[in-house]
Scaffold this active site. Sequence first.
Site, PDB file in Angstrom:
ATOM      1  N   ILE A  18       0.831  -1.207   0.000  1.00  0.00           N
ATOM      2  CA  ILE A  18       0.000   0.000   0.000  1.00  0.00           C
ATOM      3  C   ILE A  18       0.865   1.256   0.000  1.00  0.00           C
ATOM      4  O   ILE A  18       0.407   2.340   0.376  1.00  0.00           O
ATOM      5  CB  ILE A  18      -0.989  -0.017   1.182  1.00  0.00           C
ATOM      6  CG1 ILE A  18      -0.250  -0.020   2.522  1.00  0.00           C
ATOM      7  CG2 ILE A  18      -1.902  -1.217   1.074  1.00  0.00           C
ATOM      8  CD1 ILE A  18      -1.186   0.174   3.726  1.00  0.00           C
TER       9      ILE A  18
ATOM     10  N   GLY B 161       6.265  -0.238   1.207  1.00  0.00           N
ATOM     11  CA  GLY B 161       7.508  -0.928   0.879  1.00  0.00           C
ATOM     12  C   GLY B 161       7.440  -2.429   1.101  1.00  0.00           C
ATOM     13  O   GLY B 161       8.469  -3.100   1.110  1.00  0.00           O
TER      14      GLY B 161
ATOM     15  N   SER C 127      -3.791  -4.994   5.201  1.00  0.00           N
ATOM     16  CA  SER C 127      -2.662  -4.180   5.663  1.00  0.00           C
ATOM     17  C   SER C 127      -3.204  -3.080   6.568  1.00  0.00           C
ATOM     18  O   SER C 127      -3.449  -1.948   6.154  1.00  0.00           O
ATOM     19  CB  SER C 127      -1.895  -3.601   4.480  1.00  0.00           C
ATOM     20  OG  SER C 127      -1.215  -4.634   3.804  1.00  0.00           O
ATOM     21  N   GLN C 128      -3.421  -3.461   7.813  1.00  0.00           N
ATOM     22  CA  GLN C 128      -3.905  -2.548   8.836  1.00  0.00           C
ATOM     23  C   GLN C 128      -3.193  -2.938  10.128  1.00  0.00           C
ATOM     24  O   GLN C 128      -2.624  -4.018  10.226  1.00  0.00           O
ATOM     25  CB  GLN C 128      -5.413  -2.709   9.045  1.00  0.00           C
ATOM     26  CG  GLN C 128      -5.787  -4.090   9.587  1.00  0.00           C
ATOM     27  CD  GLN C 128      -7.268  -4.284   9.815  1.00  0.00           C
ATOM     28  OE1 GLN C 128      -8.084  -3.631   9.212  1.00  0.00           O
ATOM     29  NE2 GLN C 128      -7.615  -5.195  10.695  1.00  0.00           N
TER      30      GLN C 128
ATOM     31  N   ALA D 226      10.897  -8.834  13.694  1.00  0.00           N
ATOM     32  CA  ALA D 226      10.345  -7.556  13.227  1.00  0.00           C
ATOM     33  C   ALA D 226       8.910  -7.380  13.701  1.00  0.00           C
ATOM     34  O   ALA D 226       8.113  -8.317  13.658  1.00  0.00           O
ATOM     35  CB  ALA D 226      10.395  -7.490  11.703  1.00  0.00           C
ATOM     36  N   LYS D 227       8.601  -6.190  14.147  1.00  0.00           N
ATOM     37  CA  LYS D 227       7.216  -5.816  14.463  1.00  0.00           C
ATOM     38  C   LYS D 227       6.797  -4.715  13.486  1.00  0.00           C
ATOM     39  O   LYS D 227       7.598  -4.230  12.704  1.00  0.00           O
ATOM     40  CB  LYS D 227       7.116  -5.309  15.901  1.00  0.00           C
ATOM     41  CG  LYS D 227       7.394  -6.382  16.930  1.00  0.00           C
ATOM     42  CD  LYS D 227       7.269  -5.882  18.363  1.00  0.00           C
ATOM     43  CE  LYS D 227       8.416  -4.998  18.765  1.00  0.00           C
ATOM     44  NZ  LYS D 227       8.534  -4.822  20.235  1.00  0.00           N
ATOM     45  N   GLY D 228       5.534  -4.317  13.587  1.00  0.00           N
ATOM     46  CA  GLY D 228       5.033  -3.290  12.677  1.00  0.00           C
ATOM     47  C   GLY D 228       5.554  -1.918  13.048  1.00  0.00           C
ATOM     48  O   GLY D 228       5.835  -1.621  14.205  1.00  0.00           O
TER      49      GLY D 228
ATOM     50  N   GLY E 191       4.372   1.056  10.739  1.00  0.00           N
ATOM     51  CA  GLY E 191       3.642   2.089  10.001  1.00  0.00           C
ATOM     52  C   GLY E 191       2.897   3.109  10.837  1.00  0.00           C
ATOM     53  O   GLY E 191       2.945   4.304  10.566  1.00  0.00           O
ATOM     54  N   GLU E 192       2.211   2.644  11.864  1.00  0.00           N
ATOM     55  CA  GLU E 192       1.357   3.567  12.599  1.00  0.00           C
ATOM     56  C   GLU E 192       2.092   4.318  13.710  1.00  0.00           C
ATOM     57  O   GLU E 192       1.641   5.355  14.171  1.00  0.00           O
ATOM     58  CB  GLU E 192       0.164   2.799  13.182  1.00  0.00           C
ATOM     59  CG  GLU E 192      -0.846   2.428  12.121  1.00  0.00           C
ATOM     60  CD  GLU E 192      -1.688   1.226  12.483  1.00  0.00           C
ATOM     61  OE1 GLU E 192      -1.113   0.143  12.724  1.00  0.00           O
ATOM     62  OE2 GLU E 192      -2.920   1.337  12.516  1.00  0.00           O
TER      63      GLU E 192
END
Lengths: 771, 170
Positions: A494, A497, A533-534, A722-724, A726-727
Amino acid sequence: MTIKTPEIESSKNDGDIELSLPLQQDLTDWQTGHEFTVVGKPHSRLEGAEKVTGRAQYSADVRLSGQLYGAVLRCPHPHAKLISIDTSEAEALPGVHAVISQNDQFDIDWYSEEAPLFSDQLRFVGDEVAAVAAVSTEVAADALRLIKVNYEPLPFVTDMDQALADDAPAIHDGDNRVEEDSEYERGDCAAGLQQADITVENEYRTQTALHTALEAHGATAHWSGDELIVYESTQGVHAIHGLLCEKLGLPMNKVRVIEQHMGGGFGAKQTLWKPTLFAALLSRKAGRPVQLLLDREGENLATGNRNSTLQQVKLGASNDGKLTAIKMTCRINAGAYATAGEASNVAGIFQHLYHCENVKTSQVRVYTNTGPAVAFRAPGYVEACFALESAMDELAHKLEIDPLELRRINYTGRDQTGDKPWSSPDGLKTCYERLDEEFGWSQRKAPSSEGSIRRGYGLAAHEWMAGMGNPPAAVFIKLNTDGSADVVTGTQDIGTGTRTVLAQVAAEAIGLPMESVRLLLGDTAIGGVAPVSQGSFTVPTLAPAVRGAGENLRRQILEAAALLLETDATTLEIKDGEIVSTEGKHKSLTVADVCDELAPQSLQAHGSRRANPTDTTIRPFGALAAEVAVDTQTGEITVIRIVNAPDCGRILNSKTANSQVIGGVTQGIGFALTEERMVDHNIGLVLNADLEEYKIPTVADIPTITHAEVNLPDLNANNTGAKGLGELPLIPAAPAILNAIFDATGLRFTQLPINRARVLAALQAQQETAE
Amino acid sequence: MSDNSPTSGKQLVTMTVNGEQTEVAIEPRRVLLDVLRHDVGLTGSKKVCEMGDCGACTVHLDGAPVYSCLVLGIECAGKKVDTIEGLAKGNQLDPIQQAFIDHDAFQCGFCTSGQIMSLKALFEDSPKPSDEQIVTAVSGNLCRCGAYQNIVKAAQAVRDEAKPETRNDD
């Protein structure tokens, strides 16, 4: 040469990797001291050339033979009953091929309230009334003007406070509360407040903000025989696939959802919206492909927003700074409908961020006659972090304890709601250290004044309830006969990457150079189910599965190589596409050579994502500091620099990680200073459903933004660490900026956004109080 | 045709798009952006706001950057229109395009065509622009992913002809 391709047993395919050989490089190598050749490197985006040349095909760029263009007619009233609708003139207009409305009597429900797709109860300005498909966007717009609708305007309420009044118009049945209050308490909050030496109490308001993805919602729908193909702008091709099948009553093998690139979503594209279904219905009716993309007005009115909130917060602390109680009561403006997707969790951060035995939270969503809210990049946490971290700053000020020190005093390494440790118990602590180093928090100057300009510093911390990954995910890799690999996934990129990062993980796991790996995604017909992808889910969900498939494939390549070299596979490994000994000696054999020997047979491997651990709670964390200048003459706020230290576990690509940080912080600056959807509550109309008056940051508004890398592999989270991410960077930006404004001016703002008018009014009030 | 429709028939218009003489039959009300996206088949310029707020549709008209959503197609008769698709020569990228990749000056990429065309116009006017000129040149191009900092870095790199910070192959 012949070789039996190892069978993958489905029962064994739910974990990371099933190795038949005791290879030296197993999963533990990603945990400690492994020398990565691809992972972690600042690799440029694989789709870069497509995007900079204008060749990348977004949903809006699809062009099919005979394609028609759709448009949507919207209700101009905040609340109305649709008495009748006459579409005959529109249908008769040359160039118009299909019109759909209530008259079609579709048996399709929408929203959680199960309102019909076309309802005679219209509950917000922008509620959909009809849709048309015509040979051009211009003719489609003409057709909308020819539709005759008879509305009966109804009493309305667009203000959240007024919506709970006894005499407020009912938007659905009942009292405009979406549900019962969601309550949480641990310990005894009242007693905790009683025993406090000091309390701070405030009411905080956050505004309705608009996602403002530049690419609007919409789709191109095409019935190829009895199969529906949809090119959609979405954060979840599989979610759209499932929902389209459900709404249209179609089997899943008759629907295919495709998206190679998407122009931003930020949460608003995590579920199916009406325009996509309209495109499918119009296409079926017209017998031609239909592209229906919203205009900016429709986008701003009817495809979600960050809910406004009203939060009452009270903190109690002892004189040494330890929190004795946290109390938060919150109202959330849901808009006219409760949409699907991530819930806005305002209460979460109050329950989790700090050590505190006595915590009480309560939140409730409220209906209003405004566009429905939907998750927006860290839903709930962005709103809540502003309130909690403003209150903590006030507490620090009153106790004369450094704000960073106050947060360290109240540190916890545990999930106090589940009574288990965080997956990275030192994660937030490390964020504090990195922030201090990069920003120079401990060495910062005292707030200063020069002429009318005042400078100050502020910080904020946070955790985030998601970012742990959300199984399932299945990945398939096929090794081509020239030694290159196609990695097939069901996820989507989205703009974050994903394509690049997952290709890096595959290259690393197999032992191939990046240029030998192609990452496939964004097509439900080829990739296995993957989550939307949220929630910063994509990397921590997909990367472990990609790694699993990659390691499976590497094992097979090595087994084949061992046969060719007449040696034991355990003595071999793959480096940069070449078979080498575990001591690193060349063997004059490449992966391509192995494939050549195997041809026409070829190797392939599967991997899937195992469930998350249950003995720990996986969390990402972060901290952010800001320096601002406030001009007391003009009220202008200038953000000078921001440093953000997010704990997202292992950083798989430092370049795209940096972009997530600067992008999230940039959105946070907009949330703090400029962005607000305005509604005139007297007439119920949205005043800024455009990009002229809804102000997102421009290049001129941006300070120097620095990503202080934490890069702390979370080995309890998954096999990649790895963790998220984006937010995370958006969450703490607004409170840090507001706390810096307080440091500079002594003004404590409790309402967002803070613009010049509000600064000037507050300065005047401050002056009057002083006099 | 209905009275309510302002379509008064199509007109033949000739313009030079990316160096190629191009004839299109268009309604007088059709804006250049739609001419490019629908009649010429060049979808690199993006439709976002349709009122000159965002810059995603920026193209060059006789060498000057314009919002193509605010220009009528028929106004471009006899004029030279240059779009993002004309910037690379085959697969040989323009230095601005390469700098955007090297400095990760985009995430979703939807604003990228407009950003690059605004900067291309700047560099054609002044090959060594100041930082302020760079910011001004793209201040009419919104980027919701928030890549601004890297967009400015990419432009600075083009100006300084410096080697990129990170190479594509490392």
